[in-house]
Design a protein around this motif. Structure first.
Motif, short mmCIF file in Angstrom:
data_model
loop_
_atom_site.label_atom_id
_atom_site.label_comp_id
_atom_site.label_asym_id
_atom_site.label_seq_id
_atom_site.Cartn_x
_atom_site.Cartn_y
_atom_site.Cartn_z
N SER B 4 -40.38 -23.10 41.46
CA SER B 4 -39.35 -23.63 42.34
C SER B 4 -39.49 -25.13 42.50
O SER B 4 -38.51 -25.86 42.64
CB SER B 4 -39.41 -22.93 43.70
OG SER B 4 -40.70 -23.03 44.23
N PHE B 5 -40.74 -25.61 42.42
CA PHE B 5 -40.99 -27.04 42.57
C PHE B 5 -40.33 -27.83 41.43
O PHE B 5 -39.69 -28.85 41.65
CB PHE B 5 -42.50 -27.27 42.59
CG PHE B 5 -42.89 -28.69 42.82
CD1 PHE B 5 -42.54 -29.33 43.98
CD2 PHE B 5 -43.59 -29.39 41.85
CE1 PHE B 5 -42.89 -30.64 44.20
CE2 PHE B 5 -43.96 -30.70 42.07
CZ PHE B 5 -43.60 -31.33 43.24
N SER B 6 -40.46 -27.31 40.18
CA SER B 6 -39.83 -28.01 39.06
C SER B 6 -38.31 -27.98 39.17
O SER B 6 -37.64 -28.92 38.75
CB SER B 6 -40.24 -27.40 37.72
OG SER B 6 -41.48 -26.76 37.82
N ALA B 57 -51.59 -26.65 41.85
CA ALA B 57 -52.56 -26.41 42.92
C ALA B 57 -52.57 -27.54 43.94
O ALA B 57 -52.72 -27.31 45.14
CB ALA B 57 -53.94 -26.22 42.34
N TRP B 58 -52.36 -28.79 43.49
CA TRP B 58 -52.48 -29.92 44.41
C TRP B 58 -51.43 -29.89 45.49
O TRP B 58 -51.57 -30.50 46.54
CB TRP B 58 -52.40 -31.25 43.64
CG TRP B 58 -51.12 -31.45 42.89
CD1 TRP B 58 -50.86 -31.10 41.61
CD2 TRP B 58 -49.91 -32.05 43.37
NE1 TRP B 58 -49.58 -31.42 41.24
CE2 TRP B 58 -48.97 -32.01 42.30
CE3 TRP B 58 -49.51 -32.61 44.59
CZ2 TRP B 58 -47.68 -32.50 42.43
CZ3 TRP B 58 -48.23 -33.10 44.71
CH2 TRP B 58 -47.32 -33.05 43.63
N TYR B 63 -46.83 -27.06 50.56
CA TYR B 63 -45.65 -26.42 49.98
C TYR B 63 -45.79 -24.91 50.08
O TYR B 63 -46.66 -24.32 49.46
CB TYR B 63 -45.56 -26.87 48.52
CG TYR B 63 -44.26 -26.55 47.83
CD1 TYR B 63 -43.22 -27.46 47.86
CD2 TYR B 63 -44.10 -25.36 47.14
CE1 TYR B 63 -42.03 -27.19 47.21
CE2 TYR B 63 -42.92 -25.09 46.49
CZ TYR B 63 -41.89 -26.01 46.52
OH TYR B 63 -40.72 -25.72 45.88
N ALA B 64 -44.93 -24.29 50.89
CA ALA B 64 -44.97 -22.83 51.06
C ALA B 64 -44.03 -22.16 50.07
O ALA B 64 -42.98 -22.71 49.74
CB ALA B 64 -44.55 -22.47 52.48
N THR B 65 -44.42 -21.00 49.59
CA THR B 65 -43.51 -20.24 48.71
C THR B 65 -43.32 -18.82 49.27
O THR B 65 -43.14 -17.88 48.52
CB THR B 65 -44.07 -20.15 47.28
OG1 THR B 65 -45.44 -19.77 47.38
CG2 THR B 65 -43.95 -21.44 46.54
#
Lengths: 105, 475
Positions: B4-6, B57-58, B63-65
């Motif tokens: 989701s971050f990408s 990981a950083w 950042y919650a998923t």
């Protein structure tokens, strides 16, 4: 020796002046300056808390890093905000709050 | 498979590239900007539904998923997609009001900025930390300053932009000051750390309370909870209608997800300020419902009516939040999305046909376009909370949550608000179906608008008849 309370007091006064200016002043540019003053007060509070919050004898830099984000955001806000105020001036030839009273009800 | 971050980075990058394309490309190439924006959002939605769970990981400390984050991310994408379609419907109106006399303007930014806003709203959904809350919140807010004042030839849009700018910046100042005091009291910027410190007796409760009050006030502004709702009617009425739709659904939802996380941190087990925060939320909820519902009765402009309606809806969501029912807040948001976007889509479609947004302009709509009149009836019936529509299930769950916590006083006020809703929501419907004298021209509805209207109507009815559809997503 300047203590944490001194910093907090100055920041609190700065915040109060800014807030009072937003409420009292009629010129939108001055109001905008007062808003920036409120942000500075918040930044000063953050830095002061950060400096006096010791973790293993060293200051905690987490909150100081937030200050950099706040400064950046404030700059972006000013860039967009002044553009809108300029557009308002072009349309109304005035930057007084009285010139934005069309919408109500 | 993308995380989701990408996907969020993808959206922000496409947004910036589209602004560049709009600035440097030829006239012909500019026409692709709206479609590219819609395509990118659609692609991001598909990628989101088939995402991979692993994130770098950083970033995990910030950042919650969890399921809440995923729900609001999908919510933001769906909202952005529909808002872009609404914007495309009203394209020539936006172009007309944003250009100087006789000059052809580029309005590609109007389609590129929502992508950046969407990325910001998706980041907000994952915020686990006050920094991760603040930065995307401002990304969204500053982009909205531009969008609200976008049609600058319209005096109303410009005025709405200035008001939103001043009050938005004020709320930012209050929010940062609140963050500073919360940090000062707890020594932590992460929600976990704040929740842990709030339950420790060594923590200074007064300082934490000051910080929490300021922080909640700042966030209350973003979601339009009383007493920070005064900007909503003016800004919603003055802003271009697609932007109003985006503000009232997207911005509100993103505000509620961070509000949910902040409230969870302040009212965790053994928190020293749990009672005060709970009471403040309850009073805010009661006040918001009343200050939204009562002025709505007297409105003669449909856009302004929907602004007051959105305040009253925010009140119901704050009430659910005060009862600790975070799932209900998300569910209510899910029922609010199709009805509200349908309402604003109709306003834009009507506007392109020369029908204004005053209540009296709707007269005889059922003759001029049965589809639009029916869609209007569905949208407003759902907002009122008529059984078998999505809105009914949302209100029902909020009432159940409040009754289970025995907040009968607030429930009584909420019932008054909901009853008033039946009056002011049914006025537009009755106007649309009232008979009018004389001949009237038929209204044209584009195929894209038809499909979107149909999808939204199906959404309203499906959730109303079979609420498990939405509830299963929230599990």
């Amino acid at each position: 020796m300047i203590t944490l309370n001194d910093y907090l007091l100055v920041a609190g006064i700065l915040f109060a002046i800014g807030l009072a200016g937003v409420v009292v002043r009629r010129n939108i540019i001055v109001i905008y300056m007062c808003l920036e003053m409120m942000l500075s007060a918040a930044n000063l509070t953050l830095v002061a808390f950060s400096r006096f919050h010791l973790v293993d004898g060293a200051p905690d830099y987490a909150a100081q890093s937030l200050v950099f984000f706040t400064i950046t955001v404030a700059a972006a806000e000013v860039a967009v905000g002044l553009a809108i105020i300029v557009a308002l001036f072009r349309a109304k030839q005035s930057v007084d709050v009285e010139s934005v009273t069309k919408l109500k009800g | 498979m993308m995380s989701s971050f990408s996907i969020e980075i993808f959206l922000a990058v496409v947004g910036v590239l589209l602004i560049a394309l709009d600035a440097f490309a030829t006239e012909l190439n500019r026409k692709v900007v709206p479609w590219a924006a819609i395509g990118a959002t659609g692609l991001a939605l598909i990628l989101m539904l088939t995402r991979s769970a692993d994130i770098p990981a950083w970033i995990t400390p910030f950042y919650a998923t969890d399921s809440l984050a995923v729900f609001y991310k999908v919510f933001a994408l769906v909202t952005t997609l529909i808002v872009l379609i609404i914007a495309l419907e009203g394209d020539f109106i936006t172009a007309y009001f944003s250009s100087s006399e006789g000059v052809k303007t580029r309005i590609g930014e109007f389609y590129a900025l929502p992508l950046i806003v969407c990325a910001g709203m998706m980041w907000m959904a994952s915020a686990k930390d006050l920094v991760a809350l603040f930065v995307p919140l401002e990304l969204v807010t500053v982009s909205f300053y531009v969008l609200v004042a976008f049609t600058r030839r319209s005096a109303m849009s410009l005025e709405a932009g200035v008001k939103y700018l001043i009050l938005g910046a004020l709320s930012t100042g209050v929010l940062v000051f609140g963050i500073a005091w919360v940090y000062g009291a707890t020594g932590s910027l992460s929600f976990e750390g704040i929740a842990a410190a709030a339950s420790k007796p060594t923590t200074n409760a007064m300082a934490l309370m000051l910080g929490a009050a300021l922080l909640l006030a700042g966030l209350g502004f973003k979601v339009g909870a009383a007493p920070f709702q005064i900007w909503i009617p003016d800004v919603y009425q003055g802003a271009p209608t697609p932007v109003t739709a985006f503000l009232s659904v997207g911005s509100k939802a993103a505000g509620f997800v961070v509000l949910t996380r902040a409230v969870q941190a302040f009212t965790g087990d053994g928190s020293q300020i749990a009672t005060q925060v709970g009471n403040a939320l309850l009073s805010a909820a009661a006040l918001t419902i009343l200050l939204g519902s009562l002025p709505a009765i007297f409105q003669t402009n449909v856009k302004r009516l929907m602004a007051y309606s959105s305040i009253s809806h925010a009140g119901f969501m704050v009430l659910a939040l005060a009862c600790g029912a975070t799932g209900t807040v998300a569910f209510y948001m899910g029922t609010y999305l199709p009805a509200t976007l349908l309402g604003f889509l109709l306003l834009v479609v009507l506007r392109t046909q020369g029908v204004g947004d005053e209540l009296k302009d709707l007269a005889g709509l059922s003759k001029r376009s049965p589809l639009l009149a029916f869609a209007l009836a569905v949208a407003f019936a759902s907002m009122a909370g008529l059984p078998l529509t999505a809105g009914f299930m949302g209100k029902l769950l909020v009432f159940m949550a409040a009754i289970s916590k025995a907040h009968y006083g607030v429930v009584a006020l909420a019932v008054v608000g909901a009853a008033a809703g039946f009056y002011y929501y049914f006025r537009p419907i009755l106007t649309a179906y009232s008979p009018v004298e004389g001949e009237s021209t038929k209204l044209q509805v584009s195929p894209v608008a038809r499909v979107t209207i149909a999808v939204l109507i199906v959404g309203v009815v499906a959730v109303g008849v079979y609420p498990k559809l939405l509830q299963s997503v929230l599990k």
